[in-house]
Write a protein that holds these residues in place. Structure first.
Motif, mmCIF file in Angstrom:
data_model
loop_
_atom_site.group_PDB
_atom_site.id
_atom_site.type_symbol
_atom_site.label_atom_id
_atom_site.label_comp_id
_atom_site.label_asym_id
_atom_site.label_seq_id
_atom_site.Cartn_x
_atom_site.Cartn_y
_atom_site.Cartn_z
ATOM 1 N N LEU A 1 0.836 -1.206 0.000
ATOM 2 C CA LEU A 1 0.000 0.000 0.000
ATOM 3 C C LEU A 1 0.867 1.251 0.000
ATOM 4 N N VAL B 1 2.130 1.872 -3.322
ATOM 5 C CA VAL B 1 1.101 2.480 -4.162
ATOM 6 C C VAL B 1 1.016 3.981 -3.889
ATOM 7 N N GLN C 1 -12.378 13.018 -4.877
ATOM 8 C CA GLN C 1 -12.256 12.368 -6.181
ATOM 9 C C GLN C 1 -13.187 11.171 -6.293
ATOM 10 N N GLY C 2 -13.679 10.688 -5.141
ATOM 11 C CA GLY C 2 -14.532 9.510 -5.142
ATOM 12 C C GLY C 2 -13.749 8.221 -5.047
ATOM 13 N N THR C 3 -12.415 8.315 -5.023
ATOM 14 C CA THR C 3 -11.606 7.097 -5.009
ATOM 15 C C THR C 3 -11.492 6.496 -3.620
ATOM 16 N N ARG D 1 -13.836 5.590 -1.507
ATOM 17 C CA ARG D 1 -14.725 4.450 -1.268
ATOM 18 C C ARG D 1 -14.215 3.208 -1.981
ATOM 19 N N TYR D 2 -13.600 3.393 -3.154
ATOM 20 C CA TYR D 2 -13.096 2.221 -3.861
ATOM 21 C C TYR D 2 -11.868 1.637 -3.190
ATOM 22 N N ARG E 1 -11.803 -2.143 -1.483
ATOM 23 C CA ARG E 1 -10.852 -2.995 -2.209
ATOM 24 C C ARG E 1 -10.561 -4.292 -1.484
ATOM 25 N N PRO E 2 -10.405 -4.526 -0.216
ATOM 26 C CA PRO E 2 -10.466 -3.569 0.874
ATOM 27 C C PRO E 2 -9.073 -3.122 1.307
ATOM 28 N N VAL E 3 -8.994 -1.866 1.729
ATOM 29 C CA VAL E 3 -7.802 -1.337 2.383
ATOM 30 C C VAL E 3 -8.249 -0.942 3.779
ATOM 31 N N PRO F 1 -18.472 5.673 -11.143
ATOM 32 C CA PRO F 1 -17.066 5.281 -11.080
ATOM 33 C C PRO F 1 -16.213 6.449 -10.594
ATOM 34 N N ALA F 2 -14.995 6.146 -10.143
ATOM 35 C CA ALA F 2 -14.049 7.191 -9.771
ATOM 36 C C ALA F 2 -12.649 6.698 -10.091
ATOM 37 N N ALA F 3 -11.822 7.604 -10.549
ATOM 38 C CA ALA F 3 -10.451 7.221 -10.880
ATOM 39 C C ALA F 3 -9.560 8.452 -10.773
ATOM 40 N N TYR F 4 -8.242 8.200 -10.766
ATOM 41 C CA TYR F 4 -7.296 9.320 -10.768
ATOM 42 C C TYR F 4 -7.212 9.847 -12.193
ATOM 43 N N ASP F 5 -7.683 11.087 -12.381
ATOM 44 C CA ASP F 5 -7.858 11.622 -13.718
ATOM 45 C C ASP F 5 -6.559 11.779 -14.505
ATOM 46 N N HIS F 6 -5.449 11.978 -13.780
ATOM 47 C CA HIS F 6 -4.209 12.255 -14.513
ATOM 48 C C HIS F 6 -3.498 10.975 -14.935
ATOM 49 N N ARG G 1 -3.201 2.180 -15.647
ATOM 50 C CA ARG G 1 -2.460 2.564 -14.439
ATOM 51 C C ARG G 1 -3.415 2.599 -13.232
ATOM 52 N N LEU H 1 -3.116 0.372 -9.825
ATOM 53 C CA LEU H 1 -3.074 0.923 -8.465
ATOM 54 C C LEU H 1 -4.120 0.252 -7.585
ATOM 55 N N VAL H 2 -5.337 0.105 -8.119
ATOM 56 C CA VAL H 2 -6.407 -0.539 -7.353
ATOM 57 C C VAL H 2 -5.979 -1.957 -6.984
ATOM 58 N N ASP H 3 -5.445 -2.659 -7.970
ATOM 59 C CA ASP H 3 -5.063 -4.045 -7.737
ATOM 60 C C ASP H 3 -3.957 -4.144 -6.695
ATOM 61 N N ALA H 4 -2.992 -3.205 -6.765
ATOM 62 C CA ALA H 4 -1.828 -3.295 -5.874
ATOM 63 C C ALA H 4 -2.166 -2.869 -4.451
ATOM 64 N N SER H 5 -3.188 -2.053 -4.275
ATOM 65 C CA SER H 5 -3.397 -1.498 -2.934
ATOM 66 C C SER H 5 -4.085 -2.472 -1.982
ATOM 67 N N GLY H 6 -4.654 -3.542 -2.502
ATOM 68 C CA GLY H 6 -5.348 -4.464 -1.609
ATOM 69 C C GLY H 6 -4.730 -5.851 -1.623
ATOM 70 N N ARG I 1 1.547 -10.257 -8.259
ATOM 71 C CA ARG I 1 2.009 -9.109 -8.997
ATOM 72 C C ARG I 1 2.328 -9.498 -10.441
#
Lengths: 277, 298, 380
Positions: A5, A8, A94-96, A98-99, A103-105, B83-88, B93, B97-102, B107
C-alpha cells in the motif's frame, strides 16, 4: 500488505506533477535569495532576516541552513499542509476513497500509508532544497578561500570542522523534518474531518498562523511553550558551541506530543466515520 | 449471499434506512429498486462497510459486516455511486493501483488480468490517454472493470449503465448475464424499472427507507386473472360478456375488452362462435411499474 | 472461516476509540504539568544565615541557562540603546562562570549570538551576525551589559552594604528544579526607588538562582532567573575564545560612552551627592555614588551627546522638564519603575547624566549637588 500500500501511495506521489511543481516552487525562493546575495553582496542587518543569511556571505557552505531558515517558517508548512490535507479529503473528493476502502484497504493502514507518503514528500523537498542550496552556496556565495578550506565558524564564534558541520547540518535537516511531521499530523487529522482538501489545508494553516502570532504576543507568554511552531527555529541552537539542546529537546518532545495526539484523533475519527462522499 | 436483519441507519432525527430485511441468494441477479433518496445508496454503503449501521446486522457472504470486511470484501466487486479514478493517470495505471493497494492477486499476473478485464468491459482497445479525457461511458466501463478485476463472487453495482449509449447498455447487460451464468451473484441497484425488468431474477423495492416488496420477478409480473380481448366489435362483445366484462379500454392500441376469465382458450372459442372478430387475445400480466407504484404509496 | 478477528473479542466502538485518544492526550499534557506543580521543599535556614551563605558564594563557579524579563521602557537613545534593551525586554543568556575574572556569558538571539568572554582584565565581545570579535580592556566605569544580569551578579550588587536588619526570609520556591529558600531585601535608605528585592538561592552552594526587583507592590519590574543551573565550576575550555580565520578581530580602547567620558572628560564630580558617598572605583570624570539598592552614576556628556539624549528623554511619557533658574540648573527627568534618569542643562548645553535607583527627590538632590559641586581639571 502495508508495504504494498505504501508503494502504491509513493507511486501516486511521484507520478503526480503537482509534487514536482511544488518542490520546484519551494526551491525557487532560496535560489532567488542566493542569486540576489551573490549579485548585491548585501547581507541583512543584524537581528533582521533569516538565521545564517549574513554568515553565508563569508562561508557559502552554510547556505543550506539559511535556505532551511527561509523555507521553514512559511513555504514548507504550506506545502506540507496542502499535501497532507489532500491525503484523505482529496481521495474522498475524487470519489476514489470508497473504492480504496472496499478494495479492501484497512482504514488504519490507509492512514499510515498516507502519512509515510507525506513524509517522503517532506524528506524529498528538504533534501532537494539543501542540495540546491549547497551547490549554489559553494558556487556563488562566500569567500572562496574560507568556503573551500577553512573551518566553519559556529554561532558562538568557535571553529567547526567539516565533519562537525555536516553532522550538525544533518541534525538540523532531521529536526526540520520532524517539525513538518507535526504539520502533516495536524493536516491529516483535518483531512479526515473536512469535506475538501482545501478545507483541511486551511484548517492546518489557521492553527500554524495562530501559533506564530501568539509567539509574538507577550500576553500569551503562558501558552507559548505549548504552541506547535514555538521551537521550529531552534535548529540554530545546534550550531552554538557547545550545542544547546534545551529548545531542540523541547521541540522534539512537543512535536512528538502533537504528532501522537493529532494522529490519534485522526485515527479515531477516520476509523469510525461514515464514508458518504 | 446478502442477508440483513433490521438494518437501520439514522442521521440525527432522519432515518435514512429503516429496519431493512434483505435476502439475496446465491445465483440471483437481484434488482434493488427505489427512487432517488429512498436509501438505496446508504444501504449499499452499509453492506460494504463504508457506512456504519445505527442498529441491525448485515451479513455478506455468510459473514458479518463490517467486522469481517477483510475476509468478505476481497470476494466482492463493487461500484458505488458512479465510477471514480485518478484523472491524470491512464485507465491501465488506475487498475494497477487498485489491484496493488489491496490483498490477493500475484504481482506477476497483474498485467494479464488487467488486459483481460479491460477486454471484457469493451476497453481492450484503449490507449494510454489519461482518464480525465475519457467519455462518461468509458469511465463507467472502467469502473466496472475495476469491480471485476478480482473475479468476485458477488457484484454490487449501483446504476452501472448510467451514461452509456443503447449499444453500451446492451453490452453491459449481456456481460452481467454472462457473469451470472458463470456463477457470480449480482446485486444491482437502480432507479430504472426497465433495466431491472430485463436483467433481474429477484426484486426488492425500497421506499422512504423501508423495503416494501421483495419477491422473484416472475411472481411480481404474474397474471392478473384477466384477459385482454382486442376487437373492433366492442358492442357485440359487451353484450355477450355481460357479467365477466370488467372494463372497456379505448387507447392507441385500439379498443379492447378486459374480461375476468380463467380460461382464455374457452373465451376465444365463445367469442369467435358468436361472431365477434378477435384481432388479439392475451392474458393480462401485471406491470412491474404498477407493482412498484402501488407498493410505494405512503 | 478462519480465526475470528481480534475486534470481535474486544468490541471497538467509536466511543471507546475516542476514549483511548482522549486518555492519551490527557496523560501527555497532565504529566508534565503535574511534575511542574510539585511543591518546593521548605528550608529552616534563618535570614541572616542565608544572607551569609549567599555572600560567601561570590567566588563559587557555576554554569546555567538564564532568562531575564524587564519591563523598564528606557528612552531609546543611540549610545544607550543596548542598555535599554537589557532592561526593557526579555533576554536569554547562557553563562559559564569559573570566577569573577574568568567567565563567558552568551546572549542568545533567534538568528545569532552576542557573547562576552572575560579573561582577566580583557573582555572579548563576539557578534555572530557581524562575524566580529571586539577585544577591550575591562574598564572601572562602564554601562551595564548582559553579564551583569545573571542572578548571582545582580545579587552581588544589591547585597553591597546590606545588613542583617534589612533582610527577611521568604518561602522556598522551585527554581531550575531546585527547592531554593528565599530572601527579601528592603533598602534602608529613604532615597532608594526600590521597594524591595526578592532572591532565591541554591541551598547547597548559596548561589542566587532568581532575583526579582520591585519598584512598588505588584509585579516585579525586573526578573532574572536560572532555568537550568549547574553548581559545579565549569572547565577552563568553556570560557575560552579563539577567533576563527573568517572572523574579524578588532581592538577597542574605549568600551562605551561612560568609559569614554570617564577617561577623557576634563571634570571631576563632587565627593558626595544627596548624602551618598562616592565609591572608590570612580576616581576620574564619572562618579558612582551609594551602594546596594541605593546607587546612582553621574556621567558628564558633551553638548552633542547631551542634546541627542535630551531629545529622546523629552518624548518619553512622564518626562519632567525644568528650565534653569536662579535656584538651580535646568534638567530633564524621567523615572521608569525603579530606575531614575536625569540630564542636567538645557538645549545646546552639555550636562551631567545621572541614572540610578534613587527616587525622584533623591535624584533631584543628587543632580543639583553634582552641578554645584563638580570642578574642571586641566587636560593631560
Amino acid at each position: 500488505m502495508t508495504g504494498a500500500l505504501i508503494r502504491v501511495e509513493l507511486s501516486k506521489l511521484v507520478r503526480s506533477r503537482r509534487t514536482w511543481v511544488t518542490i520546484a516552487l519551494i526551491d525557487a525562493l532560496p535560489t532567488l535569495v542566493a542569486l540576489l546575495l551573490a549579485w548585491t553582496d548585501l547581507g541583512p542587518r543584524p537581528g533582521t532576516g533569516p538565521a545564517f543569511l549574513s554568515a553565508v556571505l563569508t562561508d557559502g557552505t552554510l547556505f543550506p541552513l539559511a535556505a532551511l531558515a527561509i523555507v521553514l517558517p512559511l513555504f514548507l508548512p504550506i506545502a506540507v499542509a496542502i499535501t497532507a490535507g489532500e491525503a484523505i479529503a482529496g481521495e474522498a473528493q475524487q470519489g476514489t476513497l470508497r473504492y480504496l476502502l472496499v478494495r479492501p484497504v484497512g482504514r488504519t493502514r490507509l492512514l499510515v500509508a498516507k502519512l509515510v507518503a507525506v513524509m517522503a514528500f517532506v524528506v524529498l523537498t528538504v533534501l532537494v532544497v539543501a542540495v540546491t542550496a549547497y551547490v549554489l552556496g559553494v558556487l556563488l556565495l562566500g569567500n572562496e578561500t574560507v568556503t573551500a578550506t577553512g573551518p566553519a565558524t559556529s554561532v558562538s564564534g568557535s571553529s567547526m570542522s567539516t565533519a562537525e558541520l555536516l553532522g550538525r547540518t544533518g541534525l538540523a535537516l532531521g529536526y526540520a523534518m520532524l517539525c513538518m511531521l507535526c504539520v502533516a499530523a495536524i493536516a491529516l487529522f483535518f483531512s479526515t474531518v473536512a469535506d475538501s482538501p482545501l478545507g483541511a489545508a486551511l484548517g492546518t494553516l489557521a492553527i500554524l498562523v495562530a501559533s506564530t502570532l501568539l509567539i509574538t504576543l507577550d500576553a500569551a507568554n503562558a501558552v507559548q511553550p505549548y504552541l506547535p511552531t514555538r521551537y521550529w527555529l531552534a535548529f540554530v541552537d545546534l550550531f552554538r558551541d557547545p550545542i544547546l539542546w534545551r529548545d531542540v529537546v523541547r521541540g522534539v518532545v512537543l512535536q512528538g506530543v502533537y504528532v501522537v495526539v493529532f494522529l490519534g484523533a485522526g485515527w479515531a475519527n477516520f476509523t469510525t466515520k461514515d464514508v458518504t462522499d | 449471499m446478502i442477508r440483513t436483519h433490521g438494518l437501520t441507519k439514522a442521521y440525527g432525527a432522519i432515518t435514512a434506512v429503516d429496519g431493512l430485511d434483505l435476502d439475496v441468494r446465491e445465483g440471483d441477479v437481484y434488482g434493488f429498486l427505489g427512487a432517488n433518496g429512498s436509501g438505496k445508496t446508504t444501504t449499499v454503503r452499509m453492506l460494504l462497510g463504508l457506512v456504519l449501521a445505527t442498529s441491525g446486522t448485515a451479513e455478506v457472504l455468510g459473514e458479518e459486516m463490517p467486522k469481517a470486511a477483510r475476509h468478505v470484501l476481497p470476494q466482492v466487486g463493487a461500484m458505488v455511486e458512479g465510477p471514480a479514478a485518478y484523472d491524470h493517470l491512464s485507465g491501465r495505471r488506475n487498475l494497477a493501483l487498485v489491484d496493488a493497494s489491496g490483498p490477493g492477486g500475484a504481482r506477476s499476473s497483474r498485467k494479464a488480468r488487467i488486459a483481460e478485464t479491460l477486454e471484457r468491459v469493451g476497453l481492450g482497445h484503449v490507449d494510454d490517454r489519461p482518464v480525465g479525457a475519457y467519455s462518461l461511458g468509458m469511465r463507467q466501463r472502467l469502473g466496472l472493470a475495476s469491480a471485476l478485476l478480482r473475479r468476485p463472487r458477488l457484484l454490487v453495482l449501483d446504476e452501472p449503465t448510467n451514461g452509456l449509449d443503447p449499444q453500451g447498455i446492451h453490452e453491459i447487460r449481456e456481460l452481467l448475464l454472462e457473469l451470472n451464468r458463470e456463477g457470480t451473484t449480482v446485486f444491482l441497484s437502480s432507479h430504472l424499472l426497465a433495466e431491472i425488468e430485463q436483467l433481474c431474477t429477484r426484486v426488492g423495492v425500497l421506499a422512504r427507507g423501508r423495503l416494501v416488496v421483495q419477491a422473484p420477478l416472475a411472481e411480481l409480473r404474474g397474471p392478473t386473472g384477466r384477459v385482454a380481448v382486442h376487437t373492433p366489435d366492442v358492442e357485440l362483445g359487451r353484450s355477450l360478456l355481460d357479467g365477466t366484462l370488467e372494463e372497456v379500454v379505448h387507447d392507441d392500441d385500439g379498443p379492447r375488452l378486459l374480461v375476468r376469465e380463467p380460461d382464455p382458450a374457452a373465451l376465444n372459442a365463445r367469442l369467435v362462435a358468436a361472431g365477434v372478430r378477435v384481432t388479439a387475445l392475451v392474458p393480462e400480466r401485471r406491470h412491474l411499474e404498477d407493482v412498484v407504484l402501488e407498493a410505494s404509496q405512503p | 472461516m478462519g480465526d475470528p478477528p481480534l475486534c470481535s473479542v474486544f468490541e471497538v466502538t467509536p466511543f471507546r476509540r475516542w476514549c483511548v485518544v482522549a486518555l492519551g492526550t490527557l496523560l501527555l499534557i497532565g504529566v508534565p504539568i503535574g511534575l511542574r506543580a510539585l511543591p518546593a521543599a521548605e528550608s529552616d535556614v534563618s535570614a541572616s544565615a542565608l544572607l551569609e551563605r549567599v555572600r560567601a558564594s561570590q567566588d563559587a563557579g557555576w554554569s546555567g541557562y538564564v532568562e531575564t524579563e524587564g519591563t523598564l521602557q528606557l528612552p531609546d537613545a543611540d549610545q544607550f540603546s543596548d542598555v535599554g534593551a537589557l532592561f526593557g525586554e526579555g533576554t536569554v543568556l547562557r553563562a559559564w562562570w569559573r570566577d569573577a575574572d574568568h567567565w563567558r556569558v552568551d546572549q542568545l538571539l533567534l538568528t545569532g549570538e552576542r557573547d562576552l568572554i572575560h579573561d582577566g582584565g580583557r573582555t572579548t565581545a563576539w557578534d555572530y551576525e557581524r562575524a566580529e570579535a571586539t577585544v577591550s580592556r575591562d574598564p572601572d566605569i562602564r554601562l551595564p551589559r548582559s553579564a551583569d544580569l545573571v542572578p548571582p551578579e545582580l545579587a552581588r550588587r544589591f547585597l553591597d552594604g546590606v545588613g542583617d536588619g534589612d533582610v527577611s526570609r521568604l518561602d522556598a520556591r522551585r527554581v531550575a528544579g531546585v527547592s531554593a529558600p528565599g530572601l527579601r531585601i528592603v533598602p534602608s535608605s529613604e532615597l532608594s526607588s526600590i521597594d524591595h528585592v526578592d532572591l532565591w538561592a541554591d541551598p547547597d552552594t548559596g548561589v542566587p538562582l532568581r532575583v526579582e526587583v520591585y519598584a512598588g507592590s505588584g509585579k516585579p519590574a525586573f526578573t532574572s532567573t536560572f532555568e537550568e543551573f549547574d553548581g559545579a565550576r565549569p572547565p577552563a575550555a568553556d570560557v575560552d575564545f579563539t577567533a576563527t580565520p573568517s572572523s574579524d578581530v578588532e581592538y577597542d580602547d574605549v568600551l562605551d560612552i561612560a568609559d569614554a567620558a570617564n577617561q577623557y572628560a576634563p571634570v571631576r564630580p563632587p565627593r558626595t551627592v544627596a548624602g551618598l558617598a562616592k565609591s572608590e572605583s570612580s576616581d576620574r570624570a564619572v562618579g558612582v555614588y551609594g551602594e546596594g539598592l541605593t546607587q546612582v552614576i553621574a556621567i558628564p556628556l558633551r553638548d552633542r551627546e547631551a542634546d541627542a539624549l535630551r531629545d529622546q528623554l523629552a518624548v518619553t511619557p512622564g518626562v519632567e522638564r525644568t528650565d534653569g533658574t536662579e535656584d538651580g540648573p535646568g534638567r530633564t527627568l524621567v523615572t521608569v519603575g525603579p530606575l531614575g534618569v536625569v540630564l542636567t542643562g538645557t538645549e545646546g548645553e552639555g550636562g551631567w547624566l545621572l541614572a540610578g535607583t534613587l527616587n525622584r527627590d533623591g535624584l533631584v538632590r543628587a543632580a543639583d549637588d553634582v552641578v554645584r559641586g563638580f570642578r574642571y581639571v586641566g587636560r593631560g
